[in-house]
Design a protein around this motif. Structure first.
Motif, PDB file in Angstrom:
ATOM      1  N   LYS A  32       0.858  -1.191   0.000  1.00 60.43           N
ATOM      2  CA  LYS A  32       0.000   0.000   0.000  1.00 60.43           C
ATOM      3  C   LYS A  32       0.883   1.226   0.000  1.00 60.43           C
ATOM      4  O   LYS A  32       1.578   1.498   0.990  1.00 60.43           O
ATOM      5  N   LYS A  33       0.891   1.952  -1.091  1.00 58.33           N
ATOM      6  CA  LYS A  33       1.665   3.192  -1.142  1.00 58.33           C
ATOM      7  C   LYS A  33       0.936   4.164  -2.073  1.00 58.33           C
ATOM      8  O   LYS A  33       0.209   3.734  -2.974  1.00 58.33           O
ATOM      9  N   ILE A  34       1.127   5.458  -1.821  1.00 58.90           N
ATOM     10  CA  ILE A  34       0.405   6.456  -2.623  1.00 58.90           C
ATOM     11  C   ILE A  34       1.364   7.584  -3.006  1.00 58.90           C
ATOM     12  O   ILE A  34       2.056   8.132  -2.140  1.00 58.90           O
ATOM     13  N   ASN A  35       1.375   7.938  -4.277  1.00 60.05           N
ATOM     14  CA  ASN A  35       2.182   9.080  -4.723  1.00 60.05           C
ATOM     15  C   ASN A  35       1.264  10.269  -4.983  1.00 60.05           C
ATOM     16  O   ASN A  35       0.505  10.273  -5.941  1.00 60.05           O
ATOM     17  N   ALA A  40       0.606  15.081 -12.363  1.00 58.75           N
ATOM     18  CA  ALA A  40       0.067  14.478 -13.585  1.00 58.75           C
ATOM     19  C   ALA A  40      -1.231  13.766 -13.254  1.00 58.75           C
ATOM     20  O   ALA A  40      -1.403  13.265 -12.139  1.00 58.75           O
ATOM     21  N   TYR A  41      -2.123  13.714 -14.251  1.00 58.55           N
ATOM     22  CA  TYR A  41      -3.424  13.082 -14.044  1.00 58.55           C
ATOM     23  C   TYR A  41      -3.272  11.571 -13.893  1.00 58.55           C
ATOM     24  O   TYR A  41      -2.418  10.959 -14.545  1.00 58.55           O
ATOM     25  N   ARG A  42      -4.088  10.989 -13.036  1.00 59.79           N
ATOM     26  CA  ARG A  42      -4.153   9.538 -12.891  1.00 59.79           C
ATOM     27  C   ARG A  42      -5.609   9.114 -12.937  1.00 59.79           C
ATOM     28  O   ARG A  42      -6.479   9.835 -12.457  1.00 59.79           O
ATOM     29  N   THR A  43      -5.874   7.930 -13.482  1.00 55.70           N
ATOM     30  CA  THR A  43      -7.233   7.397 -13.514  1.00 55.70           C
ATOM     31  C   THR A  43      -7.604   6.879 -12.129  1.00 55.70           C
ATOM     32  O   THR A  43      -6.761   6.830 -11.232  1.00 55.70           O
ATOM     33  N   ASP A 321     -14.834  16.608 -23.903  1.00 52.35           N
ATOM     34  CA  ASP A 321     -15.397  15.518 -23.085  1.00 52.35           C
ATOM     35  C   ASP A 321     -14.305  14.862 -22.228  1.00 52.35           C
ATOM     36  O   ASP A 321     -14.504  14.569 -21.055  1.00 52.35           O
ATOM     37  N   ASN A 322     -13.138  14.654 -22.833  1.00 57.86           N
ATOM     38  CA  ASN A 322     -12.012  14.062 -22.087  1.00 57.86           C
ATOM     39  C   ASN A 322     -11.587  14.975 -20.925  1.00 57.86           C
ATOM     40  O   ASN A 322     -11.308  14.518 -19.816  1.00 57.86           O
ATOM     41  N   LEU A 323     -11.573  16.262 -21.221  1.00 54.92           N
ATOM     42  CA  LEU A 323     -11.212  17.257 -20.198  1.00 54.92           C
ATOM     43  C   LEU A 323     -12.212  17.203 -19.053  1.00 54.92           C
ATOM     44  O   LEU A 323     -11.856  17.265 -17.871  1.00 54.92           O
ATOM     45  N   HIS A 324     -13.462  17.052 -19.434  1.00 57.02           N
ATOM     46  CA  HIS A 324     -14.531  16.980 -18.445  1.00 57.02           C
ATOM     47  C   HIS A 324     -14.361  15.733 -17.567  1.00 57.02           C
ATOM     48  O   HIS A 324     -14.536  15.790 -16.348  1.00 57.02           O
ATOM     49  N   THR A 325     -13.986  14.637 -18.197  1.00 56.11           N
ATOM     50  CA  THR A 325     -13.749  13.397 -17.440  1.00 56.11           C
ATOM     51  C   THR A 325     -12.680  13.647 -16.368  1.00 56.11           C
ATOM     52  O   THR A 325     -12.834  13.258 -15.210  1.00 56.11           O
ATOM     53  N   MET A 326     -11.592  14.314 -16.772  1.00 56.09           N
ATOM     54  CA  MET A 326     -10.491  14.531 -15.824  1.00 56.09           C
ATOM     55  C   MET A 326     -10.917  15.482 -14.702  1.00 56.09           C
ATOM     56  O   MET A 326     -10.706  15.190 -13.523  1.00 56.09           O
ATOM     57  N   SER A 327     -11.521  16.609 -15.078  1.00 60.25           N
ATOM     58  CA  SER A 327     -11.856  17.582 -14.031  1.00 60.25           C
ATOM     59  C   SER A 327     -12.953  17.026 -13.117  1.00 60.25           C
ATOM     60  O   SER A 327     -12.944  17.297 -11.916  1.00 60.25           O
ATOM     61  N   SER A 328     -13.852  16.219 -13.661  1.00 56.94           N
ATOM     62  CA  SER A 328     -14.925  15.659 -12.813  1.00 56.94           C
ATOM     63  C   SER A 328     -14.352  14.664 -11.813  1.00 56.94           C
ATOM     64  O   SER A 328     -14.775  14.627 -10.656  1.00 56.94           O
ATOM     65  N   ARG A 329     -13.395  13.861 -12.272  1.00 54.23           N
ATOM     66  CA  ARG A 329     -12.816  12.889 -11.332  1.00 54.23           C
ATOM     67  C   ARG A 329     -12.127  13.613 -10.170  1.00 54.23           C
ATOM     68  O   ARG A 329     -12.226  13.202  -9.014  1.00 54.23           O
ATOM     69  N   ILE A 330     -11.457  14.713 -10.508  1.00 51.54           N
ATOM     70  CA  ILE A 330     -10.782  15.469  -9.448  1.00 51.54           C
ATOM     71  C   ILE A 330     -11.818  16.005  -8.453  1.00 51.54           C
ATOM     72  O   ILE A 330     -11.644  15.919  -7.237  1.00 51.54           O
ATOM     73  N   CYS A 389      -5.421  13.838  -8.057  1.00 55.31           N
ATOM     74  CA  CYS A 389      -5.605  12.646  -8.908  1.00 55.31           C
ATOM     75  C   CYS A 389      -4.829  11.445  -8.393  1.00 55.31           C
ATOM     76  O   CYS A 389      -5.044  10.333  -8.875  1.00 55.31           O
ATOM     77  N   GLY A 390      -3.926  11.658  -7.437  1.00 45.69           N
ATOM     78  CA  GLY A 390      -3.232  10.506  -6.852  1.00 45.69           C
ATOM     79  C   GLY A 390      -4.177   9.716  -5.956  1.00 45.69           C
ATOM     80  O   GLY A 390      -3.877   8.592  -5.562  1.00 45.69           O
TER      81      GLY A 390
END
Ligand code: PLP
Length: 415
Positions: A32-35, A40-43, A321-330, A389-390
């Motif tokens: 278990k580790k977190i960066n 940078a964006y992460r899924t 749409d891709n941008l929206h995916t990233m900002s929504s996840r954040i 996004c980490g």
């Protein structure tokens, strides 16, 4: 015996913190580790993301017989420069229509800052021996290093972050602007301020512009996150368009690392907005000479990806749409972190987590608490900045439990 090296006196430089953090993370064998360091964006699976629109454009490029590996012009790919300038200023910008705004392709956002710094050092006609250059306190540290490397010696800071209330210190910022020597250069973050995640409101931006006018401050806008703050690149261009609408000459440093996920392709643009078309032509001709002597001409691939995307309505929509995916996840991760910290009863007010915007959050964790987290294999900058996004739905629980422990056990820098 060979004689000692001519470089024997060269001192070992300190590692660049954020890169060192990733190296430490990679070397950590814990399950278990977190960066939370790298910007940078992460899924939600914790993986890097190649934007689907970028994949599609690259697939087309791979079979396009018209593409080759000839040198680009010194100022870069013309269609890219034009579309990047339109993206930040708006297609109908008066400055574009009057031919007094133009773009220069750069080596990502850092390269745009470097060109801006070099250009200002040589040609800002109000520059005295030591024109002060102001950056926000805190800021993305490379701004200072880049301007110093161009020759500026009087680097100063203006107040930005109110640590007590975890919000913008607007009053302090204005005071510092009004007390700055006339014709100082101020670097502003166009949107999604790094590291605090706090931007001025529209009304506050107007106040900032007024202070610039009053002190004849030259504004440089660092726009590395257009589209990341709100999910809409037009909304995030407010500050840039405001300065232009108010008649300022301004240099705007754009990066396509984050909003296109093209980090290592080094795609950026320096948008120069000048008083009139002849001035722009002369200034661009000087930037051309600066580039020629610095790296001769820029790379093609990333600029072509961005230009092909922005030029094609279907691709552009897919990008939005891709941008929206990233900002929504954040935004979702902000909500989740906030609700879990509150549900756990972690001491402190965590509302700033959901009030901040963009990729980063300035958590308020102190350096000792950050050290404590590192022992639990959670890596973040000692300032307490985390890359939202980490965090993922799978590692959130682990993070929250450990933040709770850190805040409860580590007070005033002591365990
Ligand atoms: C505020 C700010 N400006 C500029 C950059 C430049 O990034 P790049 O050179 O990767 O485009 C960054 C990257 O983290 C940043 O946070």
């Amino acid at each position: 015996m060979s004689s000692p090296s001519l470089f024997a006196d060269v001192e070992l430089a300190a590692p660049v913190v954020v890169f060192q953090l990733t190296a430490d993370y990679n070397a950590d064998n814990a399950d278990k580790k977190i960066n939370l360091g790298v910007g940078a964006y992460r899924t939600d699976e914790g993986e890097p993301w190649v934007l689907p629109v970028v994949r599609s454009v690259e697939a087309q490029m791979a079979i396009d017989p018209a593409l080759n590996h000839e040198y680009l012009p010194i100022l870069g790919l013309p269609s890219f420069r034009e579309l990047a300038t339109q993206l930040i200023l708006g297609k109908d910008s008066r400055a574009i229509l009057e031919n007094r705004a133009g773009g220069v392709q750069s080596i990502s956002g850092t390269g745009a800052l470097r060109l801006a710094a070099e250009f200002l050092y040589r040609y800002y006609n109000k520059r005295e021996k030591s024109t002060p250059v102001y950056v926000s306190s805190p800021t993305w540290g490379n701004q200072t290093a880049v301007f110093k490397n161009a020759g500026f010696t009087d680097m100063r800071t203006y107040r930005y972050w109110d640590a007590e209330d975890r919000c913008l210190d607007y009053k302090g910022m204005l005071e510092d602007m009004l007390n700055a020597p006339e014709y100082s250069i101020f670097i502003f973050h166009g949107c999604a301020h790094n590291p605090t995640g706090v931007d001025p409101t529209h009304e506050q931006w107007q106040g900032i512009a007024k202070a610039c006018k009053e002190r004849n401050i030259f504004p440089v806008l660092d726009c590395a996150y257009q589209g990341f703050a709100s999910g809409d690149p037009d909304v995030d261009a407010y500050s840039a368009r405001m300065f232009v609408d108010l008649g300022f000459e301004v240099l705007i440093c754009q990066s396509f690392a984050k909003n296109f996920g093209l980090y290592n392709e080094r795609v950026g643009n320096l948008t120069m907005v000048m008083h009139d078309a002849p001035t722009l032509s002369r200034c661009k001709s000087q930037v051309e000479l600066i580039i020629r002597a610095m790296y001769s001409n820029p790379p093609h691939h990333g600029a072509r990806v961005v230009a092909s995307t922005l030029a094609n309505p279907a691709f552009k929509q897919e990008w939005l749409d891709n941008l929206h995916t990233m900002s929504s996840r954040i935004k979702e991760m902000r909500q989740l972190l906030h609700s879990k910290l509150r549900a756990k009863g972690t001491p402190g007010n965590w509302d700033h987590i959901i009030n901040q915007i963009g990729m980063f959050s300035f958590t308020g964790l102190n350096a000792s608490q950050v050290q404590y987290l590192k022992k639990r294999h959670i890596y973040l900058l000692s300032s307490g900045r985390i890359n939202m996004c980490g965090l993922t739905t799978s590692n959130m629980e682990y993070f929250v439990d450990n933040v709770h422990d850190a805040v409860t056990n580590v007070k005033d820098g002591k365990l």
